[in-house]
Each structure stands twice: as structure tokens, then as C-alpha cells.
Write an enzyme that holds these catalytic residues in place. Sequence first.
Site, PDB file in Angstrom:
ATOM      1  N   GLY A 199       3.525  -0.939   9.171  1.00  0.00           N
ATOM      2  CA  GLY A 199       4.905  -0.528   8.902  1.00  0.00           C
ATOM      3  C   GLY A 199       5.151  -0.313   7.427  1.00  0.00           C
ATOM      4  N   HIS A 200       5.634   0.861   7.099  1.00  0.00           N
ATOM      5  CA  HIS A 200       6.028   1.140   5.721  1.00  0.00           C
ATOM      6  C   HIS A 200       7.446   1.662   5.764  1.00  0.00           C
ATOM      7  CE1 HIS A 200       1.979   0.817   4.423  1.00  0.00           C
ATOM      8  NE2 HIS A 200       1.564   1.920   4.962  1.00  0.00           N
ATOM      9  N   LYS A 221       0.843  -1.212   0.000  1.00  0.00           N
ATOM     10  CA  LYS A 221       0.000   0.000   0.000  1.00  0.00           C
ATOM     11  C   LYS A 221       0.870   1.250   0.000  1.00  0.00           C
ATOM     12  CE  LYS A 221      -2.104  -1.486   3.798  1.00  0.00           C
ATOM     13  NZ  LYS A 221      -1.812  -2.905   3.847  1.00  0.00           N
TER      14      LYS A 221
HETATM   15  P1  IMP Z   1      -1.900  -7.147  16.093  1.00  0.00           P
HETATM   16  O1  IMP Z   1      -2.506  -6.160  15.162  1.00  0.00           O
HETATM   17  O2  IMP Z   1      -0.501  -6.772  16.528  1.00  0.00           O
HETATM   18  O3  IMP Z   1      -2.789  -7.460  17.248  1.00  0.00           O
HETATM   19  O4  IMP Z   1      -1.716  -8.539  15.302  1.00  0.00           O
HETATM   20  C1  IMP Z   1      -2.833  -9.316  14.882  1.00  0.00           C
HETATM   21  C2  IMP Z   1      -2.575  -9.968  13.543  1.00  0.00           C
HETATM   22  O5  IMP Z   1      -2.507  -8.979  12.526  1.00  0.00           O
HETATM   23  C3  IMP Z   1      -1.244 -10.730  13.465  1.00  0.00           C
HETATM   24  O6  IMP Z   1      -1.421 -11.842  12.612  1.00  0.00           O
HETATM   25  C4  IMP Z   1      -0.308  -9.737  12.806  1.00  0.00           C
HETATM   26  O7  IMP Z   1       0.768 -10.366  12.152  1.00  0.00           O
HETATM   27  C5  IMP Z   1      -1.270  -9.078  11.829  1.00  0.00           C
HETATM   28  N1  IMP Z   1      -0.858  -7.713  11.479  1.00  0.00           N
HETATM   29  C6  IMP Z   1      -0.990  -6.598  12.217  1.00  0.00           C
HETATM   30  N2  IMP Z   1      -0.530  -5.523  11.552  1.00  0.00           N
HETATM   31  C7  IMP Z   1      -0.103  -5.965  10.354  1.00  0.00           C
HETATM   32  C8  IMP Z   1       0.436  -5.309   9.192  1.00  0.00           C
HETATM   33  O8  IMP Z   1       0.631  -4.094   9.146  1.00  0.00           O
HETATM   34  N3  IMP Z   1       0.740  -6.126   8.144  1.00  0.00           N
HETATM   35  C9  IMP Z   1       0.493  -7.463   8.156  1.00  0.00           C
HETATM   36  N4  IMP Z   1      -0.021  -8.113   9.196  1.00  0.00           N
HETATM   37  C10 IMP Z   1      -0.324  -7.372  10.298  1.00  0.00           C
END
Ligand code: IMP
Length: 427
Positions: free
Chosen positions: A48-49, A24
Site C-alpha cells: 500500500g502506498h 519506498k
Molecule cells: P500477507 O502478505 O498478507 O500474507 O502478510 C504476511 C506478513 O507480511 C504480515 O506480517 C503482514 O503484516 C506483512 N506485510 C505484507 N505486506 C506488507 C506491506 O506492504 N508492508 C508491511 N508489511 C506487510
Amino acid sequence: MHDFLSRLGQNVAILGTQWGDEGKGKLVDAMSEHFDLICRSTGGANAGHTIVTNGKKYVFHLLPSGLLHSNTIGVVGNGCVVDLVDLVEEIDSLESLGLQVFDRVKISLRAHLLFQYHKAVDAEIENRKGAAKIGTTHRGIGPAYEDKIARIGIRAEDLLDIDLLKEKIATNCKFHAQNLGVICDEVAEFERLMSVREKIKPLLTDTSKYLRDAIGDGKKILFEGAQAHHLDIDHGTYPFVTSSNVSVGGIFTGLGVSPKSLHHIIGIAKAYTTRVGMGPFPTELTDEFGNQLRENGGEYGATTGRPRRCGWFDAVVVKNTVDINGVDSINLTKLDVLSGVKTLKIATQYFLDGQEIFNIPTTKKHSKNLEIKYLEMPGWTASLSGIKQFEDLPKEAQQYVLKIESLIGCKVSSIGVGMDRTDLIFR
Ligand code: IMP
């Protein structure tokens, strides 16, 4: 690019259609200079970008990456969860690279604050789940939203009443310490926040009113989605999801703007599929080819550095996102990574007990019994580097894109063919 933008209208949203990391940031980066405001509506520093330009590496977690263009203003909406100390660090690190950011950021007074104890709770819950863990980013996102929904959350506006803020932090620290036995140091939490209070205060804004006024004044807004539809708390592969509504609805609740103010929704889909963390992934490749795809595509998490799971393009997954969110057009990313693959596969249909289904089953038993119908297509060997016109792509690459388009029922209007922000084909 100008032709493409003129077709979109005043305000545009960019949403992930798979499980995040679709790229994105690259489209946001390419489009931002043509917008006035770039907004984040949900999530926190779990996103994260990393954008490399002119030899400098800019890392964005909570801030909209569109801030890279000095004409833009970045808005962190009420739907986000914010660790203000981490945010100041993120701003400082961008400023140390010569990018002026402080005076271009607005933070919603209603955004919920994320504390160290949320990160401790996140890690503790994951730890207790053992093999059933979600694989979160450990950024405290879920626990911060838990406090919000439990109506004990602390919001950015609480910075304006120090006595009450201190009391709220103490209450929450005790609550979490008792509940889960995590270490919560209420004095350290309070002081940590106080260390950035003066810096943050000028950024606090009634962002809903600010945006409504901006829209009325004809300003152009880019809504920068975080994560992706299949990580949505309601529509994703629950419980292996993030803790907010990252699909289109989250924009309106997370920023306090009317649905009528959005004119075009771009879905970002990788030309194959990746996922970080646990949870169902029907087209996952666990063999050597999956590893090769990871290396070719540089598929390692921007926030956690974790290797991403890789698999074939799944048209059922992306069509589900297109249909639920009303996606108007697709940006297909990383098509170049598939150069050299002899035969490509696309998942076209799911069946459970002989019956066609249209989304991923979320119970373990059903996931195991899922039958996936694939279509095979010939690949191409040529590099796609430097190609600017769709017609100049190898025939097989064109056919791959057109097949995806017809399977998901949505036009592929831009295609990524390389790392650089200019490596984009517009159709
Ligand atoms: P949380 O958002 O840290 O609670 O993680 C929940 C799930 O969302 C996990 O499987 C993370 O790896 C995934 N996740 C959270 N943010 C991202 C992102 O920016 N990119 C890809 N996966 C994400």
C-alpha cells in the site's frame, strides 16, 4: 536528482531492507518521471502506498505507484497475485481523480488470479492459528500462492477460455470448501470475474517479451519492490513472512527478465525500524518512547491501518539485506522523525550463546536468548525541514548517517527529511 540518476544506469530496482513501509513509494514517486516502465514483480494488494499531491490522495495497492506520472507504463508481472475486480476498482478510483490509467497498464497473462475464496481461506487459517497467527493483511495472498505452488492456480490467461475457467473455479471452490469449510460460491466467483473480463482483456500481455523488447529499445525500467527483504518467504523471519520472494531474485522470476538487465539496486531503510504483523523484532521498543516514535512518524499501516511496531535502527538486519541482495546504495528515510531524540541507539551485533550471528534467529527459543549489542549516539534537536545538502544537517545527524553507512557497508546516497517528494537530500 539528475546527477544521482545518471549514476544509476538504465534499469533500477527499489527494495525494502527491513519489514516494509520504509517509504519506498516516495522515492519511486520522485524517480518515476525519469523512467518509461514501472514494474511490480511479486505480491498483490497487500502492499500500500498513499501519495498526496496537489491536494489529492492517490492510493495504490497492486498497481505500481510510479503510474502517478503520466509518461509511465505500469507492468504487473507474472509473479504477482491479482484480484482483477479489486484491480479495476483501484484503476477506477485513480481515474476518478483525473489520472488516466487504463491505457497505461499491462498485466501478465501468467499472473495468478486471486479470488474471494483466497481471502476467506486467509482469514480462516489465521483464525485457526490463534495466538500463533502471522498477522497477515487478510488479502488472500498466501492462499493464492498456495494454489500456484500446488499447480491448481488460475491464471489471467484463463480469462480467454471461459468454459475452462468456469470449470477450474468450480473445482477450486469445492476443494477449498472441503478442505477448510470456508464458504466458496463458485457461481458468484465466476460472475464477479466476468463483470470485469471485457475491461481487463486489452491489458493482458506477454509482459516478459514486452519488457525484453523495451529493454532492447533502451527504455528505462524501474522495478518497484513490494514488502521487504525480511518478509521474504526464504530469507525473512519465517514463518512471519509474506508468501513470495520479495528480495532481488523475485524481480527476475516475477517478470521474466534477465539478471543482466538490472543495473543498480537501491535499498530503502527507515532511519529507525518498524514492523506490522507478528514475528521477531529484536530492536522493538515496547515502552512510551516506542509509542512516541509511532506518533511522530505516523506509523500506521497503509493497507490495514494497524499501528506499526517501532524500534531502533538495526544494522544487522539492514546489512543482511545489503549482502544478500547486492544492494548498491541506500535511501535512508524519515531521518526528520528522529529530531528531538536525546540519545539514539543502533543495534550493531547479535550474539547467541557467546557466538556472533549475522541474521535474526527464527526459532522461538533462540530468539529469546538473543543478545544484542547497541551503540549509543547523541541526537539533535533542530528540525531538518527544508535542508537540501548533507553538510547542512546538524553534525549529530551527519554522524548518525555515516555510522549507519559504515555498519551496513553500503553508501547512503539519499536521505528523506520530510513528507514532500522534494524533501530529499542526494549525496
Ligand atoms: P500477507 O502478505 O498478507 O500474507 O502478510 C504476511 C506478513 O507480511 C504480515 O506480517 C503482514 O503484516 C506483512 N506485510 C505484507 N505486506 C506488507 C506491506 O506492504 N508492508 C508491511 N508489511 C506487510
